[in-house]
Design a protein around this motif. Structure first.
Motif, PDB file in Angstrom:
ATOM      1  N   PHE A  85      -6.371  -3.175  23.658  1.00  0.00           N
ATOM      2  CA  PHE A  85      -5.244  -4.336  23.895  1.00  0.00           C
ATOM      3  C   PHE A  85      -4.520  -4.415  23.213  1.00  0.00           C
ATOM      4  CE2 PHE A  85      -7.829  -2.718  27.366  1.00  0.00           C
ATOM      5  CZ  PHE A  85      -7.243  -3.112  28.812  1.00  0.00           C
ATOM      6  N   PHE A  86      -3.693  -5.116  23.301  1.00  0.00           N
ATOM      7  CA  PHE A  86      -2.985  -6.038  22.090  1.00  0.00           C
ATOM      8  C   PHE A  86      -2.786  -4.688  21.109  1.00  0.00           C
ATOM      9  CE2 PHE A  86      -5.475  -8.643  24.813  1.00  0.00           C
ATOM     10  CZ  PHE A  86      -4.208  -9.776  24.943  1.00  0.00           C
ATOM     11  N   ASP A  87      -3.044  -5.411  19.869  1.00  0.00           N
ATOM     12  CA  ASP A  87      -2.737  -4.716  18.594  1.00  0.00           C
ATOM     13  C   ASP A  87      -3.719  -5.005  17.342  1.00  0.00           C
ATOM     14  OD1 ASP A  87      -3.190  -7.622  17.907  1.00  0.00           O
ATOM     15  OD2 ASP A  87      -1.178  -7.150  16.279  1.00  0.00           O
ATOM     16  N   ASN A  88      -4.717  -4.203  18.660  1.00  0.00           N
ATOM     17  CA  ASN A  88      -6.365  -4.450  18.454  1.00  0.00           C
ATOM     18  C   ASN A  88      -6.626  -3.330  17.359  1.00  0.00           C
ATOM     19  OD1 ASN A  88      -6.999  -6.927  19.215  1.00  0.00           O
ATOM     20  ND2 ASN A  88      -7.794  -6.187  21.525  1.00  0.00           N
ATOM     21  N   MET A  89      -6.273  -2.094  18.066  1.00  0.00           N
ATOM     22  CA  MET A  89      -6.356  -0.661  17.053  1.00  0.00           C
ATOM     23  C   MET A  89      -5.979  -0.937  15.590  1.00  0.00           C
ATOM     24  SD  MET A  89      -8.250   1.418  17.044  1.00  0.00           S
ATOM     25  CE  MET A  89      -8.661   2.628  16.111  1.00  0.00           C
ATOM     26  N   ASN A  90      -4.480  -1.256  15.508  1.00  0.00           N
ATOM     27  CA  ASN A  90      -4.044  -1.678  14.051  1.00  0.00           C
ATOM     28  C   ASN A  90      -4.551  -2.705  13.199  1.00  0.00           C
ATOM     29  OD1 ASN A  90      -1.883   0.058  14.516  1.00  0.00           O
ATOM     30  ND2 ASN A  90      -0.845  -1.597  15.470  1.00  0.00           N
ATOM     31  N   TYR A  91      -5.536  -3.419  13.841  1.00  0.00           N
ATOM     32  CA  TYR A  91      -5.934  -5.159  13.730  1.00  0.00           C
ATOM     33  C   TYR A  91      -7.145  -4.188  12.833  1.00  0.00           C
ATOM     34  CZ  TYR A  91      -8.360  -8.930  12.752  1.00  0.00           C
ATOM     35  OH  TYR A  91      -8.952 -10.191  12.010  1.00  0.00           O
ATOM     36  N   ILE A  92      -8.044  -3.258  13.455  1.00  0.00           N
ATOM     37  CA  ILE A  92      -8.904  -3.049  13.630  1.00  0.00           C
ATOM     38  C   ILE A  92      -8.981  -1.567  11.978  1.00  0.00           C
ATOM     39  CG2 ILE A  92     -10.725  -1.076  14.195  1.00  0.00           C
ATOM     40  CD1 ILE A  92     -10.542  -1.652  17.232  1.00  0.00           C
ATOM     41  N   ASN A  93      -7.874  -1.428  11.642  1.00  0.00           N
ATOM     42  CA  ASN A  93      -7.558  -0.204  10.874  1.00  0.00           C
ATOM     43  C   ASN A  93      -6.841  -1.430   9.669  1.00  0.00           C
ATOM     44  OD1 ASN A  93      -7.923   2.064  12.158  1.00  0.00           O
ATOM     45  ND2 ASN A  93      -6.791   2.371  12.831  1.00  0.00           N
ATOM     46  N   ALA A  94      -6.757  -2.256  10.184  1.00  0.00           N
ATOM     47  CA  ALA A  94      -6.351  -2.919   9.152  1.00  0.00           C
ATOM     48  C   ALA A  94      -7.844  -3.440   8.019  1.00  0.00           C
ATOM     49  CB  ALA A  94      -6.149  -4.473   9.119  1.00  0.00           C
ATOM     50  N   ILE A  95      -8.684  -4.132   8.774  1.00  0.00           N
ATOM     51  CA  ILE A  95     -10.522  -4.937   8.775  1.00  0.00           C
ATOM     52  C   ILE A  95     -10.725  -3.565   7.982  1.00  0.00           C
ATOM     53  CG2 ILE A  95      -9.666  -6.676   9.785  1.00  0.00           C
ATOM     54  CD1 ILE A  95     -11.907  -5.895  11.521  1.00  0.00           C
ATOM     55  N   GLY A  96     -10.216  -2.244   8.585  1.00  0.00           N
ATOM     56  CA  GLY A  96     -12.472  -1.651   8.249  1.00  0.00           C
ATOM     57  C   GLY A  96     -11.341  -0.582   8.469  1.00  0.00           C
ATOM     58  N   VAL A  97     -12.837   0.706   8.310  1.00  0.00           N
ATOM     59  CA  VAL A  97     -13.042   2.159   8.387  1.00  0.00           C
ATOM     60  C   VAL A  97     -12.915   2.812   9.173  1.00  0.00           C
ATOM     61  CG1 VAL A  97     -13.484   4.978   7.504  1.00  0.00           C
ATOM     62  CG2 VAL A  97     -12.686   2.568   5.723  1.00  0.00           C
ATOM     63  N   SER A  98     -11.882   2.829  10.612  1.00  0.00           N
ATOM     64  CA  SER A  98     -12.576   3.483  11.474  1.00  0.00           C
ATOM     65  C   SER A  98     -13.040   4.359  11.740  1.00  0.00           C
ATOM     66  CB  SER A  98     -11.324   3.108  12.642  1.00  0.00           C
ATOM     67  OG  SER A  98     -10.207   3.770  12.061  1.00  0.00           O
ATOM     68  N   VAL A  99     -14.006   4.790  12.923  1.00  0.00           N
ATOM     69  CA  VAL A  99     -14.427   6.229  13.301  1.00  0.00           C
ATOM     70  C   VAL A  99     -13.935   5.682  14.757  1.00  0.00           C
ATOM     71  CG1 VAL A  99     -16.603   7.352  13.616  1.00  0.00           C
ATOM     72  CG2 VAL A  99     -15.543   5.978  11.543  1.00  0.00           C
ATOM     73  N   TYR A 100     -13.851   7.159  15.495  1.00  0.00           N
ATOM     74  CA  TYR A 100     -13.601   7.496  16.887  1.00  0.00           C
ATOM     75  C   TYR A 100     -15.044   8.452  17.180  1.00  0.00           C
ATOM     76  CZ  TYR A 100     -11.794   9.081  21.136  1.00  0.00           C
ATOM     77  OH  TYR A 100     -12.025  10.081  22.739  1.00  0.00           O
ATOM     78  N   LEU A 101     -15.454   8.305  18.216  1.00  0.00           N
ATOM     79  CA  LEU A 101     -16.537   8.768  18.856  1.00  0.00           C
ATOM     80  C   LEU A 101     -16.225   9.806  19.884  1.00  0.00           C
ATOM     81  CD1 LEU A 101     -19.867   6.217  18.290  1.00  0.00           C
ATOM     82  CD2 LEU A 101     -19.470   7.946  17.037  1.00  0.00           C
ATOM     83  N   GLU A 102     -15.902  10.871  19.682  1.00  0.00           N
ATOM     84  CA  GLU A 102     -14.795  10.919  21.006  1.00  0.00           C
ATOM     85  C   GLU A 102     -15.934  12.098  22.218  1.00  0.00           C
ATOM     86  OE1 GLU A 102     -12.161  14.170  19.497  1.00  0.00           O
ATOM     87  OE2 GLU A 102     -11.710  14.084  21.699  1.00  0.00           O
TER      88      GLU A 102
END
Ligand code: S3P
Length: 173
Positions: A85-102
């Motif tokens: 939702f919104f630009d949340n994923m870009n925001y997440i990537n801007a504030i830290g290291v993102s990890v996807y549990l697939e």
């Protein structure tokens, strides 16, 4: 550890329990976005969905994500829908290291079907409807989850150990 780690993935993939275990390894604090939302609204996630509807919940979720500003590098488990939702994923990537549990649908279904009433997205649905909904939202969200810096494909035994090993390799975090 110099940066936050933000866990993303479908409901039932184990973000919260992994965040807890990872925090022990990194010796840092951990947070859960749903818990932060419940704390600041004094309502459960199910209540919020019931009282306000999903659209309003997404706005609250976005605000809570942006409000999460802690000085010490920490671990944050997001809600399953947060990145989509919104630009949340870009925001997440801007504030830290993102990890996807697939996780695939079978894995998620097995974990969700026993606890569906704690999850407003799935409560009251039949087995068949849960499967349909899972596959629909997974298809919609994959695009966002895949923007994560790291992806770990479940099931993995002691996933936190592997994440720790990968992320600390070459002192990259
Ligand atoms: C949601 C997942 C939930 C919670 C809310 C909506 C979703 O979090 O944020 O019920 O849209 O997938 P979990 O992924 O922790 O279950």
């Amino acid at each position: 550890m110099k940066q936050h780690i933000v866990l993303v993935g479908m409901p039932g993939c184990g973000k919260t329990s992994t965040a807890k275990k990872l925090a022990r390894l990194f010796k840092c604090d951990w947070y859960d976005l749903d818990m932060l939302i419940s704390d600041s609204t004094n309502k459960s996630i199910s209540q919020l969905f019931e009282d306000l509807g999903e659209e309003k919940f997404r706005e609250i979720e976005r605000l809570e994500l942006q409000k999460w500003q802690v000085d010490k590098p920490s671990i944050l488990a997001t809600g399953g829908g947060t990145p989509a939702f919104f630009d949340n994923m870009n925001y997440i990537n801007a504030i830290g290291v993102s990890v996807y549990l697939e996780a695939n649908e079978k894995f998620l279904y097995d974990r969700l079907s026993s606890k569906k009433d704690e999850r407003p997205m799935f409560s009251g649905l039949s087995e068949g409807d849960i499967r349909v909904k899972l596959s629909k939202i997974l298809a919609q969200r994959e695009f966002f989850y895949k923007k994560a810096k790291y992806t770990f494909k479940l099931p993995i035994k002691a996933i936190e150990q592997l994440i720790y090993k990968e992320l600390t390799r070459n002192n990259s975090i």
